[in-house]
Scaffold this motif. Sequence first.
Motif, PDB file in Angstrom:
ATOM      1  N   ARG A 166       1.017  -0.759   0.052  1.00 41.48           N
ATOM      2  CA  ARG A 166      -0.303  -0.159   0.261  1.00 41.48           C
ATOM      3  C   ARG A 166       0.764   1.692  -0.417  1.00 41.48           C
ATOM      4  O   ARG A 166       0.999   2.486  -0.800  1.00 41.48           O
ATOM      5  CB  ARG A 166      -0.608  -0.060   1.386  1.00 41.48           C
ATOM      6  CG  ARG A 166      -2.187  -0.868   0.947  1.00 41.48           C
ATOM      7  CD  ARG A 166      -3.354  -0.910   2.226  1.00 41.48           C
ATOM      8  NE  ARG A 166      -3.583   0.623   1.984  1.00 41.48           N
ATOM      9  CZ  ARG A 166      -4.932   0.722   2.444  1.00 41.48           C
ATOM     10  NH1 ARG A 166      -5.577   0.017   3.309  1.00 41.48           N
ATOM     11  NH2 ARG A 166      -5.920   2.022   1.805  1.00 41.48           N
ATOM     12  N   ASP A 167       2.110   1.105   0.627  1.00 39.64           N
ATOM     13  CA  ASP A 167       2.572   2.500   0.842  1.00 39.64           C
ATOM     14  C   ASP A 167       3.325   2.966  -0.518  1.00 39.64           C
ATOM     15  O   ASP A 167       3.483   3.811  -1.070  1.00 39.64           O
ATOM     16  CB  ASP A 167       3.577   2.499   1.636  1.00 39.64           C
ATOM     17  CG  ASP A 167       3.396   2.128   3.131  1.00 39.64           C
ATOM     18  OD1 ASP A 167       2.165   2.449   3.488  1.00 39.64           O
ATOM     19  OD2 ASP A 167       3.869   1.794   4.019  1.00 39.64           O
ATOM     20  N   GLU A 184       0.374   4.201  -2.612  1.00 35.94           N
ATOM     21  CA  GLU A 184       0.091   5.723  -2.814  1.00 35.94           C
ATOM     22  C   GLU A 184       1.549   6.071  -2.420  1.00 35.94           C
ATOM     23  O   GLU A 184       0.967   7.657  -2.986  1.00 35.94           O
ATOM     24  CB  GLU A 184      -0.606   5.136  -1.231  1.00 35.94           C
ATOM     25  CG  GLU A 184      -1.422   5.080  -1.101  1.00 35.94           C
ATOM     26  CD  GLU A 184      -1.929   4.923   0.914  1.00 35.94           C
ATOM     27  OE1 GLU A 184      -1.199   5.077   0.945  1.00 35.94           O
ATOM     28  OE2 GLU A 184      -3.403   4.246   0.613  1.00 35.94           O
TER      29      GLU A 184
END
Length: 58
Positions: free
Chosen positions: A15-16, A19
Amino acid sequence: MAEDDLLSQMLHAWRDDIESVPFPQFSELLIPRQQTRPRCSPSTSAARVTNATRRTDA
């Protein structure tokens, strides 16, 4: 339990990573003009379509 922790860490890292990439911004949307074919009239279409599966010499 350690497997859940590893999966959670992998999910957070994924997710990092997702994003961290900015979503592209477009000032204006350019859609290319669609190409059109001329309509064919029935009189210019000389090809006759027949049903090849039906026997006529019965």
